[in-house]
Design an enzyme around this catalytic site. Structure first.
Site, PDB file in Angstrom:
ATOM      1  N   CYS A 103       0.153  -1.198  -0.223  1.00 47.17           N
ATOM      2  CA  CYS A 103      -0.254   0.321   0.124  1.00 47.17           C
ATOM      3  C   CYS A 103       0.796   1.361  -0.245  1.00 47.17           C
ATOM      4  O   CYS A 103       1.702   1.423   0.922  1.00 47.17           O
ATOM      5  CB  CYS A 103      -0.230  -0.032   1.153  1.00 47.17           C
ATOM      6  N   LYS A 142       1.583  -9.465  -0.379  1.00 45.22           N
ATOM      7  CA  LYS A 142       1.659  -8.730  -2.001  1.00 45.22           C
ATOM      8  C   LYS A 142       2.281  -7.285  -1.287  1.00 45.22           C
ATOM      9  O   LYS A 142       2.134  -6.905  -0.554  1.00 45.22           O
ATOM     10  CB  LYS A 142      -0.247  -7.856  -1.520  1.00 45.22           C
ATOM     11  N   ASP A 207      -2.312  -2.928 -13.805  1.00 49.07           N
ATOM     12  CA  ASP A 207      -3.090  -2.597 -15.353  1.00 49.07           C
ATOM     13  C   ASP A 207      -3.942  -3.188 -16.086  1.00 49.07           C
ATOM     14  O   ASP A 207      -4.001  -3.372 -17.377  1.00 49.07           O
ATOM     15  CB  ASP A 207      -1.535  -2.095 -16.280  1.00 49.07           C
TER      16      ASP A 207
END
Length: 330
Positions: A103, A142, A207
């Site tokens: 994040c 992540k 993306d």
């Protein structure tokens, strides 16, 4: 070849729904699951919030049987607190635990959590080890390529986190300093996947917004699966469209106005059931423009939807939308 995380079988080339703050709640996860998401995560949850028993953090632990397999994602800057939060989250019985080291937003990264840990890999490794040891569940991570262009250290991160026991790694193809700007660069993700030392699944993120891009990048970057975030907001059909394209090489028809209304309505009902009518209606307002993106001259209806205060009003507006566009867009 099926992709495995611990004892979780995700099938061949899974599509994952990204954990997104104020988006990936149970109502949104429901419509994504209905449309083909193979695995999902909760919104990221503050370890401090869990330890203090903050109502908002606790509510984010809500998971439902139909969502499985599902991971609870936590973040924090204190190793001991992350260990405690892992124990608390494990009691909610998810299928896995995920740590957020990606994040980029200030409130997270400037407090030493999220992507900030990319600046201190030793601490990241120690924190990951503490989380792995605090739960019987598989632990995944992540993260991003690095803090900035000069410190793209995710290759080292991948090896060291695997060594302390993580079972899968998702990499967003941007640095923290890029935030969500520019184009995601997946070349380093491919290098990690090709590293003979890496045995765990590697998922690419960033993306993926169309079936043809998903298919091209699957071939080019050789990842084990893909995580989709922003492209699924208001468009949960992206999962089924990508899967159809993988299977047939053909495009699925775009959702009709009736389908958009139907899924939007389902999302609203789930939102009201989970949060209560008032909050459910209010928080659904952020989704309408996405559900009807690309519909010509929709602004007037959008304005009505974001000011409607009752489910009856919303139903009436959706009926008007159906009436106006069903013939026009057929």
């Amino acid at each position: 070849m099926s992709v495995q995380i611990g004892n979780i079988d995700l099938g061949e080339f899974p599509l994952l729904l990204a954990p997104m703050e104020d988006v990936s709640d149970p109502p949104f996860r429901y419509v994504c699951k209905q449309n083909g998401a193979d695995m999902m995560y909760t919104e990221f949850i503050s370890s401090e919030g869990l330890i203090r028993d903050a109502a908002k953090s606790r509510q984010k632990l809500d998971i439902f049987e139909y969502e499985r397999p599902i991971g609870i994602q936590i973040f924090g800057s204190d190793i001991e607190h992350m260990r405690e939060a892992t124990e608390i989250a494990t009691q909610a019985k998810p299928d896995l635990m995920d740590i957020n080291y990606g994040c980029p937003v200030k409130q997270v990264a400037c407090r030493g959590a999220g992507a900030s840990l990319l600046q201190d890999v030793d601490k990241m490794v120690a924190m990951t080890k503490a989380v792995v040891e605090a739960t019987h569940l598989p632990v995944t991570v992540k993260t991003r390529l690095g803090w900035d262009d000069n410190t793209k250290n995710v290759y080292e991160v991948a090896e060291r986190l695997q060594d302390v026991g993580i079972k899968a790694l998702t990499i967003h193809g941007r640095t923290r300093s890029q935030m969500y700007k520019g184009e995601a660069d997946w070349r380093l993700i491919r290098d990690i996947k090709k590293n003979p030392r890496i045995q765990i699944p590697i998922f690419g993120n960033g993306d993926i917004d169309s079936p043809e891009k998903a298919a091209a990048w699957r071939m080019e970057y050789e990842v084990d699966g893909m995580m989709i975030g922003r492209a699924a907001i208001g468009y949960p059909w992206i999962f089924r469209e990508i899967k159809h394209f993988f299977k047939t090489g053909e495009y699925l028809d775009k959702p009709t106005i009736a389908e958009r209304i139907d899924v939007c309505r389902t999302h609203l009902i789930k939102s009201m059931e989970w949060k209560g009518p008032r909050t459910g209606i209010f928080e659904m307002r952020r989704h309408y423009s996405n559900y009807f993106k690309g519909v010509p001259d929709f602004k007037e209806f959008r304005m009505k939807l974001v000011t409607a205060a009752t489910v009856e009003e919303i139903e009436e507006i959706l009926a008007q939308v159906d009436k106006k566009y069903a013939l026009e867009m057929a």
